[in-house]
Design a protein around this motif. Structure first.
Motif, PDB file in Angstrom:
ATOM      1  N   TRP A  29      -0.891   2.444  -2.847  1.00 28.33           N
ATOM      2  CA  TRP A  29      -1.715   2.451  -1.638  1.00 28.33           C
ATOM      3  C   TRP A  29      -2.525   1.183  -1.520  1.00 28.33           C
ATOM      4  N   ARG A  30      -3.124   0.740  -2.614  1.00 33.13           N
ATOM      5  CA  ARG A  30      -3.986  -0.443  -2.546  1.00 33.13           C
ATOM      6  C   ARG A  30      -3.118  -1.634  -2.129  1.00 33.13           C
ATOM      7  N   GLU A  31      -1.882  -1.663  -2.689  1.00 34.87           N
ATOM      8  CA  GLU A  31      -1.016  -2.799  -2.348  1.00 34.87           C
ATOM      9  C   GLU A  31      -0.645  -2.770  -0.857  1.00 34.87           C
ATOM     10  N   ASN A  32      -0.451  -1.531  -0.344  1.00 35.72           N
ATOM     11  CA  ASN A  32      -0.032  -1.441   1.066  1.00 35.72           C
ATOM     12  C   ASN A  32      -1.234  -1.381   2.003  1.00 35.72           C
ATOM     13  N   GLY A  33      -2.450  -1.492   1.422  1.00 28.55           N
ATOM     14  CA  GLY A  33      -3.626  -1.511   2.301  1.00 28.55           C
ATOM     15  C   GLY A  33      -3.842  -0.190   3.002  1.00 28.55           C
ATOM     16  N   GLN A  34      -3.613   0.908   2.272  1.00 25.31           N
ATOM     17  CA  GLN A  34      -3.848   2.232   2.879  1.00 25.31           C
ATOM     18  C   GLN A  34      -5.318   2.346   3.307  1.00 25.31           C
ATOM     19  N   HIS A  35      -5.595   3.343   4.124  1.00 24.78           N
ATOM     20  CA  HIS A  35      -6.940   3.575   4.653  1.00 24.78           C
ATOM     21  C   HIS A  35      -7.950   3.699   3.516  1.00 24.78           C
ATOM     22  N   ASP A  36      -9.011   2.902   3.588  1.00 20.10           N
ATOM     23  CA  ASP A  36     -10.066   3.002   2.576  1.00 20.10           C
ATOM     24  C   ASP A  36     -10.643   4.408   2.563  1.00 20.10           C
ATOM     25  N   GLY A  37     -10.852   4.923   1.394  1.00 18.48           N
ATOM     26  CA  GLY A  37     -11.490   6.232   1.255  1.00 18.48           C
ATOM     27  C   GLY A  37     -10.509   7.375   1.276  1.00 18.48           C
ATOM     28  N   LEU A  38      -9.310   7.143   1.820  1.00 16.20           N
ATOM     29  CA  LEU A  38      -8.327   8.224   1.880  1.00 16.20           C
ATOM     30  C   LEU A  38      -7.937   8.660   0.470  1.00 16.20           C
ATOM     31  N   ASP A  39      -7.965   7.692  -0.460  1.00 14.01           N
ATOM     32  CA  ASP A  39      -7.628   8.062  -1.841  1.00 14.01           C
ATOM     33  C   ASP A  39      -8.605   9.102  -2.381  1.00 14.01           C
ATOM     34  N   ALA A  40      -9.883   8.947  -2.015  1.00 16.97           N
ATOM     35  CA  ALA A  40     -10.897   9.911  -2.494  1.00 16.97           C
ATOM     36  C   ALA A  40     -10.642  11.291  -1.908  1.00 16.97           C
ATOM     37  N   VAL A  41     -10.178  11.337  -0.664  1.00 15.83           N
ATOM     38  CA  VAL A  41      -9.880  12.628  -0.013  1.00 15.83           C
ATOM     39  C   VAL A  41      -8.689  13.289  -0.713  1.00 15.83           C
ATOM     40  N   ILE A  42      -7.652  12.498  -1.000  1.00 17.10           N
ATOM     41  CA  ILE A  42      -6.465  13.047  -1.658  1.00 17.10           C
ATOM     42  C   ILE A  42      -6.805  13.529  -3.072  1.00 17.10           C
ATOM     43  N   MET A  43      -7.611  12.757  -3.791  1.00 16.67           N
ATOM     44  CA  MET A  43      -7.982  13.180  -5.145  1.00 16.67           C
ATOM     45  C   MET A  43      -8.846  14.440  -5.104  1.00 16.67           C
ATOM     46  N   ALA A  44      -9.652  14.585  -4.041  1.00 14.88           N
ATOM     47  CA  ALA A  44     -10.447  15.817  -3.893  1.00 14.88           C
ATOM     48  C   ALA A  44      -9.519  17.012  -3.689  1.00 14.88           C
ATOM     49  N   ILE A  45      -8.488  16.834  -2.868  1.00 14.42           N
ATOM     50  CA  ILE A  45      -7.509  17.912  -2.644  1.00 14.42           C
ATOM     51  C   ILE A  45      -6.817  18.256  -3.956  1.00 14.42           C
ATOM     52  N   ALA A  46      -6.447  17.223  -4.712  1.00 17.52           N
ATOM     53  CA  ALA A  46      -5.782  17.465  -6.003  1.00 17.52           C
ATOM     54  C   ALA A  46      -6.699  18.217  -6.959  1.00 17.52           C
TER      55      ALA A  46
END
Ligand code: P6P
Length: 336
Positions: A29-46
């Protein structure tokens, strides 16, 4: 950040290094410039689904089976685990620091997160879909659609009424013979399996695409008698061509069809003119996953993700799965 480099030993031979969800997000994601903060949302779901999985596995032992004896605002019987899972996901999404609002099947009004929320993601969720199947050990699931607030928007109830084609990501978790988190962004669909020994979600299904071959159709044949004539014809064509597989848990039926090929159909009928399933937190997220995997999602008359929602808990008919078969089925339903 603890990097889960998991080396599996199996019969003395080392399996290739498995990528954890955290590692995938950090690298891809970081390499592809995914939406900032979306990683935190996904990790919260996990993190939430890891806790939910434990509750689901222990339900019978902890006297958490069955209903609370109450009905929710939708007139549906509330299972003990419905409330537990809803509370868990609301908690972890709030704590992510990047979620501005939550719409949930179990909660009548949107949960608006107070204060300054970075990025402002809007999550629509069905925290435990198919919960009536818990008591009999049948697979169930959690479903999430993720939108992002508009720049400068002050989030309010209307902020959640966005068409599915504006989702930035979607995810679901299936609690079955294994616990699998499937994550879709605009680029691809990946599956991660929970390694209960380490507590990490490990990449097991890279770059999921719905197979062109369609062996299965999933529908409640008990509703055939209340379908209109064109829809009866569409179901008859499916019945004559494919094998029926119907679990009665949307996530389980969809997950099998996503991996092996198939179509799921819960069309409108004479008793349910608007369909049974929910647009915002069932049809839209799974429609997003299906389309990113090369499939399709329709009401039987229009693309699910083009519907402009009028209210949070509105229902919709749903024809979902293998693109060619969905299109052929829709054509018959339309009377084409
Ligand atoms: P029926 C479960 O209650 C659910 O919401 C979905 O998971 C599932 O696909 C559907 O209802 C099953 O409905 O009418 O066939 O029991």
């Amino acid at each position: 950040m603890f990097t889960d480099l998991i080396l599996f030993r199996y019969g003395g031979a080392f399996q290739p290094r498995c990528t954890s969800l955290q590692e995938y997000i950090a690298s891809e994601w970081r390499e592809n410039g995914q939406h900032d903060g979306l990683d935190a949302v996904i990790m919260a779901i996990a993190n939430g689904s890891r806790r939910v999985q434990q509750h689901v596995q222990q339900a019978a032992l902890g006297d958490a089976y069955g209903s609370t004896g109450q009905t929710n605002f939708q007139g549906e019987i509330v299972q003990h685990l419905d409330k537990v899972t809803s509370d868990i996901f609301v908690e972890v999404l709030r704590q992510s620091g990047h979620v501005a609002a939550i719409g949930c099947e179990e909660i009548e009004r949107p949960v608006i997160v107070e204060g300054d929320v970075a990025d402002g993601y809007i999550v629509m969720m069905d925290p435990l879909d198919g919960s009536s199947n818990i008591d009999v050990g049948v697979s169930i699931g959690s479903i999430f659609g993720i939108w992002q607030k508009k720049p400068g928007e002050t989030v309010n109830d209307d902020s959640l009424l966005r068409p599915g084609n504006q989702q930035v990501a979607a995810a679901y978790v299936v609690y079955g013979s294994s616990t699998v988190l499937v994550l879709a962004t605009r680029n691809n669909v990946y599956g991660f399996t929970l390694d209960s020994a380490s507590g990490s979600f490990v990449l097991t299904h890279p770059n999921i695409k719905i197979p062109e071959n369609c062996p299965y159709y999933s529908t409640n044949e008990g509703n055939y008698k209340v379908l209109d004539r064109p829809t009866q014809e569409a179901i008859t064509l499916l019945r004559n061509k494919y094998s029926q597989r119907y679990v009665g848990s949307l996530v389980a039926d969809f997950h099998r069809n996503l991996l092996k090929g198939g179509i799921f159909a819960y069309p409108a009928d004479q008793t349910r003119k608007d369909g049974r399933l929910r647009l915002m937190y069932e049809a839209n997220p799974l429609g997003f996953v299906a389309e990113q995997a090369g499939g399709a999602a329709s009401t039987g008359h229009e693309r699910i993700m083009d519907i402009v929602p009028q209210q949070l808990h509105q229902r919709t008919p749903l024809i979902l799965g293998n693109k060619d078969v969905v299109e052929a089925t829709v054509s018959v339903i339309k009377g084409g």
